[in-house]
Scaffold this motif. Structure first.
Motif, mmCIF file in Angstrom:
data_model
loop_
_atom_site.group_PDB
_atom_site.id
_atom_site.type_symbol
_atom_site.label_atom_id
_atom_site.label_comp_id
_atom_site.label_asym_id
_atom_site.label_seq_id
_atom_site.Cartn_x
_atom_site.Cartn_y
_atom_site.Cartn_z
ATOM 1 N N ARG A 46 -20.127 -34.305 75.716
ATOM 2 C CA ARG A 46 -21.496 -33.936 75.340
ATOM 3 C C ARG A 46 -22.377 -33.767 76.574
ATOM 4 O O ARG A 46 -23.208 -32.866 76.635
ATOM 5 N N TRP A 47 -22.171 -34.629 77.576
ATOM 6 C CA TRP A 47 -22.950 -34.534 78.810
ATOM 7 C C TRP A 47 -22.603 -33.258 79.575
ATOM 8 O O TRP A 47 -23.488 -32.560 80.079
ATOM 9 N N ASP A 85 -24.006 -30.319 77.908
ATOM 10 C CA ASP A 85 -25.463 -30.399 77.837
ATOM 11 C C ASP A 85 -25.961 -30.249 76.397
ATOM 12 O O ASP A 85 -26.930 -29.541 76.125
ATOM 13 N N GLU A 86 -25.282 -30.921 75.490
ATOM 14 C CA GLU A 86 -25.682 -30.866 74.089
ATOM 15 C C GLU A 86 -26.789 -31.876 73.813
ATOM 16 O O GLU A 86 -26.809 -32.960 74.405
ATOM 17 N N TYR A 112 -28.788 -34.835 72.060
ATOM 18 C CA TYR A 112 -28.281 -36.067 71.458
ATOM 19 C C TYR A 112 -28.489 -36.050 69.952
ATOM 20 O O TYR A 112 -29.572 -35.764 69.458
#
Length: 204
Positions: free
Chosen positions: A130-131, A134-135, A137
């Motif tokens: 996810r990091w 760059d999704e 939260y």
């Protein structure tokens, strides 16, 4: 790095030679390793492995143990340990057959991912993916079970897949290098101890 001639060793015989007839000059403590490896009977106790491999469990090639087959087997097991599927042992065994590395060691290494570690491992992989993607939260009530993974896979498969892929490759590379270094360290240590023992015998 070059070692003195007296400390050089041969431990990478062809992997397709039967392990029972392979006699390298100096080897890793095979007795110690085999003490913890499953036997063909142990592996046949798993229906999935018995169905997938059949008579190939008796092939001496898959039990061959030297520096190449051991380091490759650890790499295979650690790579597949990051695959979020309930058939990891079968995948690792088939990949070990394909790459001609030690099958039981590949199966053992897969168990880095187990009911106690699976949750933290896949949670970390999802967070890493996810990091990197760059999704934004999205709060998810995480549960360390395959049932939860199956239910939520539609929302998390991209970051989870990316994280598992990168961590699997990194773990495999780390395990491969560490196994080869440990093997070489043991061989050199054994040779040095033999030389000291012979020197002490002559002096005594």
């Amino acid at each position: 790095m070059t070692f003195p001639a007296s400390l050089r060793f041969v431990d990478n015989a062809p992997a397709d030679a039967a392990w029972s007839t392979h006699k390298p000059a100096v080897t890793m403590p095979k007795k110690l390793i085999r003490r913890y490896l499953p036997t063909p009977r142990d592996l046949r106790a798993y229906a999935s492995l018995r169905y997938a491999l059949g008579g190939r469990l008796h092939d001496p090639d898959v039990w061959h143990l030297n520096r190449r087959s051991a380091s490759g087997a650890v790499a295979v097991g650690l790579l597949i340990a990051w695959v979020p599927l309930p058939v990891q042992m079968v995948v690792a065994a088939l990949l070990a057959l394909l790459l001609r590395v030690n099958l039981p060691l590949s199966v053992i290494a897969v168990w880095v991912s187990n009911p106690l570690t699976m949750g933290p491992m896949y949670w970390f992989a999802w967070r890493l993916g996810r990091w990197l993607l760059d999704e934004p939260y999205v709060p998810i009530q995480f549960e360390p079970t395959f049932a939860w993974l199956t239910a939520e896979i539609g929302m998390i498969w991209q970051p989870l897949g990316l994280g598992c892929l990168l961590l699997g490759i990194a773990s495999a590379a780390f395990g491969y290098v560490v196994t080869r270094l440990f093997w070489r360290f043991h061989v050199i240590r054994t040779l040095l101890l033999r030389r000291r023992h012979r020197a002490a015998s002559r002096n005594g």
